[in-house]
Scaffold this active site. Structure first.
Site, PDB file in Angstrom:
ATOM      1  N   ASP A   1     -49.565 -46.323  10.220  1.00  0.00           N
ATOM      2  CA  ASP A   1     -50.447 -46.115  11.724  1.00  0.00           C
ATOM      3  C   ASP A   1     -51.163 -46.700  12.804  1.00  0.00           C
ATOM      4  O   ASP A   1     -51.839 -47.161  12.243  1.00  0.00           O
ATOM      5  CB  ASP A   1     -50.933 -44.510  12.394  1.00  0.00           C
ATOM      6  CG  ASP A   1     -51.633 -44.284  13.383  1.00  0.00           C
ATOM      7  OD1 ASP A   1     -52.059 -44.605  14.227  1.00  0.00           O
ATOM      8  OD2 ASP A   1     -52.744 -43.796  12.408  1.00  0.00           O
ATOM      9  N   VAL A   2     -50.637 -48.162  13.813  1.00  0.00           N
ATOM     10  CA  VAL A   2     -50.669 -49.435  14.331  1.00  0.00           C
ATOM     11  C   VAL A   2     -51.818 -48.424  15.856  1.00  0.00           C
ATOM     12  O   VAL A   2     -51.514 -47.973  16.263  1.00  0.00           O
ATOM     13  CB  VAL A   2     -50.206 -50.076  14.499  1.00  0.00           C
ATOM     14  CG1 VAL A   2     -50.931 -50.758  15.282  1.00  0.00           C
ATOM     15  CG2 VAL A   2     -49.402 -50.482  13.979  1.00  0.00           C
TER      16      VAL A   2
ATOM     17  N   SER B   1     -57.852 -49.612  17.514  1.00  0.00           N
ATOM     18  CA  SER B   1     -59.041 -50.357  16.237  1.00  0.00           C
ATOM     19  C   SER B   1     -58.736 -50.937  14.531  1.00  0.00           C
ATOM     20  O   SER B   1     -58.995 -52.078  14.285  1.00  0.00           O
ATOM     21  CB  SER B   1     -59.970 -49.388  16.023  1.00  0.00           C
ATOM     22  OG  SER B   1     -60.598 -49.755  17.461  1.00  0.00           O
TER      23      SER B   1
ATOM     24  N   LYS C   1     -53.595 -48.529   9.605  1.00  0.00           N
ATOM     25  CA  LYS C   1     -53.205 -47.826   8.146  1.00  0.00           C
ATOM     26  C   LYS C   1     -52.267 -48.036   7.499  1.00  0.00           C
ATOM     27  O   LYS C   1     -51.629 -47.461   8.211  1.00  0.00           O
ATOM     28  CB  LYS C   1     -53.900 -46.275   8.312  1.00  0.00           C
ATOM     29  CG  LYS C   1     -55.288 -46.547   9.471  1.00  0.00           C
ATOM     30  CD  LYS C   1     -55.883 -44.754   9.183  1.00  0.00           C
ATOM     31  CE  LYS C   1     -57.370 -43.943   9.758  1.00  0.00           C
ATOM     32  NZ  LYS C   1     -57.981 -43.080   9.565  1.00  0.00           N
TER      33      LYS C   1
ATOM     34  N   ASN D   1     -48.059 -42.296  20.416  1.00  0.00           N
ATOM     35  CA  ASN D   1     -47.278 -41.634  19.029  1.00  0.00           C
ATOM     36  C   ASN D   1     -48.539 -41.228  18.401  1.00  0.00           C
ATOM     37  O   ASN D   1     -47.899 -39.929  17.846  1.00  0.00           O
ATOM     38  CB  ASN D   1     -46.888 -42.930  18.753  1.00  0.00           C
ATOM     39  CG  ASN D   1     -45.599 -43.722  19.350  1.00  0.00           C
ATOM     40  OD1 ASN D   1     -44.833 -42.534  20.314  1.00  0.00           O
ATOM     41  ND2 ASN D   1     -45.413 -44.910  19.660  1.00  0.00           N
ATOM     42  N   ASP D   2     -49.133 -41.440  18.803  1.00  0.00           N
ATOM     43  CA  ASP D   2     -50.205 -41.294  17.709  1.00  0.00           C
ATOM     44  C   ASP D   2     -51.022 -39.618  18.020  1.00  0.00           C
ATOM     45  O   ASP D   2     -51.107 -38.718  17.437  1.00  0.00           O
ATOM     46  CB  ASP D   2     -51.897 -42.145  17.551  1.00  0.00           C
ATOM     47  CG  ASP D   2     -52.486 -41.980  18.994  1.00  0.00           C
ATOM     48  OD1 ASP D   2     -51.479 -42.019  20.577  1.00  0.00           O
ATOM     49  OD2 ASP D   2     -53.747 -42.313  19.336  1.00  0.00           O
TER      50      ASP D   2
ATOM     51  N   THR E   1     -61.122 -44.754  18.624  1.00  0.00           N
ATOM     52  CA  THR E   1     -61.723 -45.746  19.803  1.00  0.00           C
ATOM     53  C   THR E   1     -61.928 -45.370  21.036  1.00  0.00           C
ATOM     54  O   THR E   1     -62.367 -45.405  21.886  1.00  0.00           O
ATOM     55  CB  THR E   1     -60.511 -46.977  20.150  1.00  0.00           C
ATOM     56  OG1 THR E   1     -60.102 -47.539  18.799  1.00  0.00           O
ATOM     57  CG2 THR E   1     -60.504 -47.610  21.178  1.00  0.00           C
TER      58      THR E   1
END
Length: 250
Positions: free
Chosen positions: A13-14, A17, A20, A111-112, A134
């Site tokens: 998961d980019v 901030s 992960k 996407n998150d 963020t």
């Protein structure tokens, strides 16, 4: 992809901030690595990948989701250079999901947010989902439809920006413990402000939504969340949602 038998998945998961990397065995998160996105180098991932491979002795499958295009390109280059195309799955807006997204919004949703919505939609048809990073984000799931989002500046980001501009607050850190509403010194007043911003953001949205939908919260510090707010805290909800999206499409 359909023939992938690896039980070990590296789910990435980019975020703006942090980056992960979750190591999953089936659906269980067994290891987590975190880097600051602005300082990330692909060599960090390469070293971690080798360590995980040596530790678990499995072929590793990578599930990747990002909101930072420059980092995404670095991973795509890494995958190509190492002939890992058959062990790589890229999260995007055009995959099968457990909830519906308006056709005209495809390609426009982070996407998150898809990852968080996928996790919630596996448990319920209706939900309010709050993400604190963020940005402070609220998502509305209704009858398994993505019905909207609210995005505000992240509270840690806002407070850090305030502290950086106030000379007398240099070195101050939020402790977020036993916060009173009204205070007579700057530190405690800031603590109260932080907590009331967080609680107010959640409570106001719940109130205006006029619903009794289940509430999911992920990210940030919720140690002093108001007891009036009934919720389920899901750590790393985006990582877990990315894995569920992959499983729905494999």
């Amino acid at each position: 992809m359909k023939n992938n038998q690896s039980k070990i998945k590296l789910v990435i998961d980019v975020g703006n901030s942090y980056l992960k990397i979750g190591v999953f065995h089936d659906l269980e998160l067994i290891e987590l690595k975190k880097f600051k996105t602005k300082y990330f180098k692909i060599s960090y991932f390469e070293n971690f990948y080798k360590k995980v491979f040596a530790k678990y002795k499995f072929n590793l499958f990578i599930v990747f989701g990002s909101v930072v295009p420059s980092i995404e390109q670095k991973f795509l280059d890494f995958v190509k250079e190492n002939n890992l195309e058959n062990n790589f799955f890229l999260i995007n807006n055009y995959l099968k999901l457990s909830f519906k997204v308006p056709q005209e919004k495809l390609g426009l949703i982070g996407n998150d947010l898809l990852g968080a919505m996928e996790y919630a939609s596996k448990e319920t048809s209706n939900a309010l989902i709050f993400l604190f990073g963020t940005a402070s984000v609220a998502l509305l799931l209704e009858k398994l439809n993505f019905s909207g989002a609210i995005i505000a500046p992240g509270m840690n980001f806002s407070f850090n920006n305030l502290l950086s501009k106030a000379k007398k607050l240099k070195g101050f850190k939020l402790h977020k413990e036993n916060v009173s509403l009204w205070n007579l010194n700057t530190q405690d007043a800031l603590e109260s402000g932080y907590e009331n911003l967080k609680n107010g953001f959640i409570k106001q949205i719940i109130c205006k939504s006029n619903s009794n939908y289940p509430v999911y919260i992920s990210g940030g510090d919720i140690s002093n969340l108001s007891p009036e707010i009934s919720h389920q805290f899901v750590d790393n909800i985006v990582l877990k949602g990315y894995l569920l999206i992959y499983l729905k499409n494999c």
